[in-house]
Design an enzyme around this catalytic site. Structure first.
Site, mmCIF file in Angstrom:
data_model
loop_
_atom_site.group_PDB
_atom_site.id
_atom_site.type_symbol
_atom_site.label_atom_id
_atom_site.label_comp_id
_atom_site.label_asym_id
_atom_site.label_seq_id
_atom_site.Cartn_x
_atom_site.Cartn_y
_atom_site.Cartn_z
ATOM 1 C CE LYS A 210 -3.484 2.343 2.755
ATOM 2 N NZ LYS A 210 -4.412 2.301 3.874
ATOM 3 C CD GLU A 216 9.034 -5.594 6.960
ATOM 4 O OE1 GLU A 216 9.463 -4.463 6.697
ATOM 5 O OE2 GLU A 216 8.634 -5.919 8.094
ATOM 6 N N GLY A 271 -4.929 -1.655 4.984
ATOM 7 C CA GLY A 271 -4.104 -2.785 4.525
ATOM 8 C C GLY A 271 -4.755 -4.128 4.803
ATOM 9 N NE ARG A 272 -6.581 -3.573 10.885
ATOM 10 C CZ ARG A 272 -5.945 -2.406 10.981
ATOM 11 N NH1 ARG A 272 -4.807 -2.240 10.354
ATOM 12 N NH2 ARG A 272 -6.445 -1.415 11.696
ATOM 13 C CD GLU A 357 -1.943 -4.181 11.437
ATOM 14 O OE1 GLU A 357 -0.779 -4.578 11.526
ATOM 15 O OE2 GLU A 357 -2.493 -3.960 10.341
ATOM 16 C CG HIS A 388 -4.259 -35.330 17.156
ATOM 17 N ND1 HIS A 388 -4.419 -36.547 17.779
ATOM 18 C CD2 HIS A 388 -5.261 -35.219 16.255
ATOM 19 C CE1 HIS A 388 -5.467 -37.170 17.243
ATOM 20 N NE2 HIS A 388 -5.993 -36.380 16.321
ATOM 21 C CE LYS A 517 5.618 -0.936 9.990
ATOM 22 N NZ LYS A 517 4.634 -0.272 9.133
HETATM 23 O O1 F6P Z 1 3.148 -3.061 9.778
HETATM 24 C C1 F6P Z 1 1.789 -3.167 9.635
HETATM 25 C C2 F6P Z 1 1.321 -2.788 8.266
HETATM 26 O O2 F6P Z 1 1.294 -1.424 8.114
HETATM 27 C C3 F6P Z 1 -0.032 -3.413 7.994
HETATM 28 O O3 F6P Z 1 -1.081 -2.682 8.458
HETATM 29 C C4 F6P Z 1 -0.004 -3.585 6.514
HETATM 30 O O4 F6P Z 1 -0.949 -4.517 6.118
HETATM 31 C C5 F6P Z 1 1.412 -4.031 6.308
HETATM 32 O O5 F6P Z 1 2.157 -3.326 7.267
HETATM 33 C C6 F6P Z 1 1.977 -3.844 4.944
HETATM 34 O O6 F6P Z 1 2.022 -2.513 4.554
HETATM 35 P P1 F6P Z 1 2.234 -2.103 3.054
HETATM 36 O O7 F6P Z 1 1.154 -2.724 2.242
HETATM 37 O O8 F6P Z 1 2.181 -0.616 3.028
HETATM 38 O O9 F6P Z 1 3.589 -2.613 2.605
#
Ligand code: F6P
Length: 559
Positions: A210, A216, A271-272, A357, A388, A517
């Site tokens: 987003k 990462e 995002g979620r 979240e 199990h 972060k």
């Molecule tokens: O670190 C949490 C977050 O901001 C989430 O809310 C989001 O889904 C994810 O990181 C990924 O963010 P992006 O799509 O901006 O890379």
């Protein structure tokens, strides 16, 4: 927020629920079932291929009306309306919350800043579908003229968990010649293992982010870019093998992706909550436009149910209120998600993010510290495996863990008897959790058993008794399909929303992920310095320096 802007614990319905709790907290569900044969009928609701049986909960006929009063007093109707019409209910980021517009199948306009956003949404959906068809038919060729057979989605959190879970869930609908891989972890072994067997000539990489600033994701994207360029030796190959899904055009261009190959979405999609947007590109490629549209339709049907059904028959409202009942009155701490459908094995992980979240917050929407528990710990795994592993604790541990058992009626597999076993196990668990087994029944069972121990029963008997009275919801899905899956996911989204309204939270920001972060950037910088760090606490300093020394030593040995 209610009219007087009071915490929900000050509402009249909360007071009534507190008294009611004292009356019902010691009632055993086994007794409630024995005195009321209509309990299932009273406490179940059906909608769009989903049946929710919530009769195995610690409730009486008074509980749900009282909880629904609580929702009304917390102004749920108004909040629901505000979300659907695009008010900026994400107040800390000054944004509307409109993932529901992404699946608006009607011709009703939806406005953001006085502009109808539906034409833009439809045009991105068209672009996704057009592009996906080209990949699916083989019309889109890679740089060396070969058709694409592997797709890698690089993303994390909402840009990974949703598409990955839906991709797995819709396995029977996959294109036979295409395979999608998901890379999220910045641990290099993740991307290494995925890239290793793949051929860059036939691979398409979707960078899903987003913000397009997530460390990462970008670092994995650069690894993939390097991998491709080293093998294809031509910058022009990027255009045929990399596309991006983002709200950040500038950063996408800076990465070297043409905006023609960018699929846009908007800041009003959290995002979620984004799998319904262009973040679902990998899903459309895998299952095709028709199936993606059915996924949207299923979600839209749940949106309508949520908006129209009276609270007492409203699936997401009921699930949310039951969650409040346990979280805030019984003071339970977690909630289990146990799908008895292997295709839904990633659902618990997806819901961990969606729920925790959103509602894992201790400050209300006005910035005041709350004095009541908010979002529970969401956890789980596929049901039969869990039996199990940790079910011992559900049955005989000291903590009450309310849980959802999600079961498909019809299987996609050829093995009907396997499915019968799976189904029986799921129901056996909810029955056992509800009924338990008292001491007389335990003796009787031992006597009737062929393998009964000859001596020492009385010493063991207490270990074999089950108290029961553990609450569960059973969600039966007709058959896992794009449409029922869409409804299921929207059901949970709205459950989370309702709980956030009652707890007076902003369920749509996530400030709690920021500090880590920020510190990680600082620590990375410290690792790269030629001297040890002293800028943290003693523990962090020592660990950073220990790591730094180890990698310096290793590189000295290698040199
Ligand atoms: O670190 C949490 C977050 O901001 C989430 O809310 C989001 O889904 C994810 O990181 C990924 O963010 P992006 O799509 O901006 O890379």
């Amino acid at each position: 927020m209610n009219k007087k802007n009071e915490p929900f614990t000050q509402l009249p319905a909360y007071g009534k629920l507190k008294d009611h709790y004292v009356r019902v907290k010691n009632l055993h569900m086994r007794r409630l079932f024995s005195v009321d044969p209509n309990r299932f009928k009273k406490f179940s609701v059906k909608h769009n291929g989903l049946l929710l049986d919530y009769s195995k909960n610690r409730i009486t006929t008074e509980t749900i009306p009282l909880l629904c009063d609580l929702a009304r007093e917390a102004n749920l109707e108004q909040w629901r309306e505000r979300m659907f019409r695009g008010d900026k209910i994400n107040n800390t980021e000054n944004r509307a919350v409109l993932h529901t517009a992404l699946r608006n199948c009607s011709d009703k306009p939806v406005y953001v800043r006085n502009k109808d956003i539906m034409p833009e949404i439809r045009s991105v959906i068209d672009k996704m579908q057009y592009f996906s068809e080209k990949i699916r038919t083989g019309e889109w060729k890679g740089h060396t003229g070969k058709r694409i057979t592997s797709i890698i989605n690089i993303g994390i959190g909402g840009s990974d968990l949703g598409p990955k879970m839906v991709y797995q869930a819709l396995r029977p609908y996959h294109h036979k010649k295409l395979r999608v891989y998901f890379v999220s972890n910045v641990d290099g072994v993740h991307i290494d293992e995925i890239l290793e067997p793949l051929n860059p000539e036939t691979t398409l990489v979707i960078i899903s982010s987003k913000t397009f600033t997530t460390q990462e994701t970008l670092s994995n994207a650069y690894v993939a870019r390097e991998w491709l360029l080293q093998r294809l030796n031509d910058e022009k190959a990027i255009a045929k093998h990399f596309v991006a899904v983002s709200t950040n055009k500038k950063a996408v261009q800076a990465f070297g992706i043409d905006s023609q190959n960018m699929f846009e979405f908007w800041d009003w999609v959290g995002g979620r909550y984004s799998l319904w947007s262009a973040i679902g590109l990998s899903i459309v490629i895998a299952v095709g436009s028709d199936n993606f549209n059915k996924l949207l339709l299923g979600a839209n049907e749940m949106d309508e149910h949520f908006q129209e059904a009276p609270f007492e028959q409203n699936m997401p409202v009921i699930m949310a209120l039951l969650g409040i009942w346990y979280n805030n009155f019984f003071k339970t701490e977690s909630h289990g998600i146990f799908p008895y459908d292997d295709y839904l094995r990633s659902l618990p992980m997806y819901l961990e993010q969606a729920d925790m979240e959103s509602n894992g917050k201790s400050v209300d929407r006005n910035g005041r510290k709350v004095d009541y528990p908010t979002g529970p710990i969401i956890w789980g795994t596929s049901g039969i495996n869990g039996q199990h592993a940790f079910y011992q604790s559900l049955h005989q541990g000291t903590k009450m863990i309310p849980a959802d058992f999600i079961i498909s009626l019809k299987t996609h597999s050829h093995y009907q008897e396997q499915h019968n076993i799976l189904f029986s196990n799921a129901l056996a668990q909810t029955e056992a959790l509800m009924r338990g087994r008292n001491i007389d029944e335990t003796y009787a069972d031992i006597q009737a058993s062929k393998h009964r121990p000859v001596t020492g029963i009385s010493k063991r008997i207490n270990h074999m008794v089950f108290e029961g009275n553990n609450p569960t919801n059973t969600l039966l899905i007709d058959k896992l399909s794009p449409r029922t899956l869409g409804s299921l996911l929207a059901l949970y989204e709205h459950k989370i929303f309702v709980q956030g309204v009652i707890w007076n939270l902003n369920s749509f920001d996530q400030w709690g992920v920021e500090l880590g972060k920020q510190l990680a950037k600082q620590i990375l910088n410290d690792i790269h310095q030629p001297y040890g760090t002293r800028s943290h606490d003693a523990s962090t300093n020592a660990l950073v320096n220990y790591y730094r020394d180890t990698i310096t030593e290793n590189s000295a040995i290698r040199a």
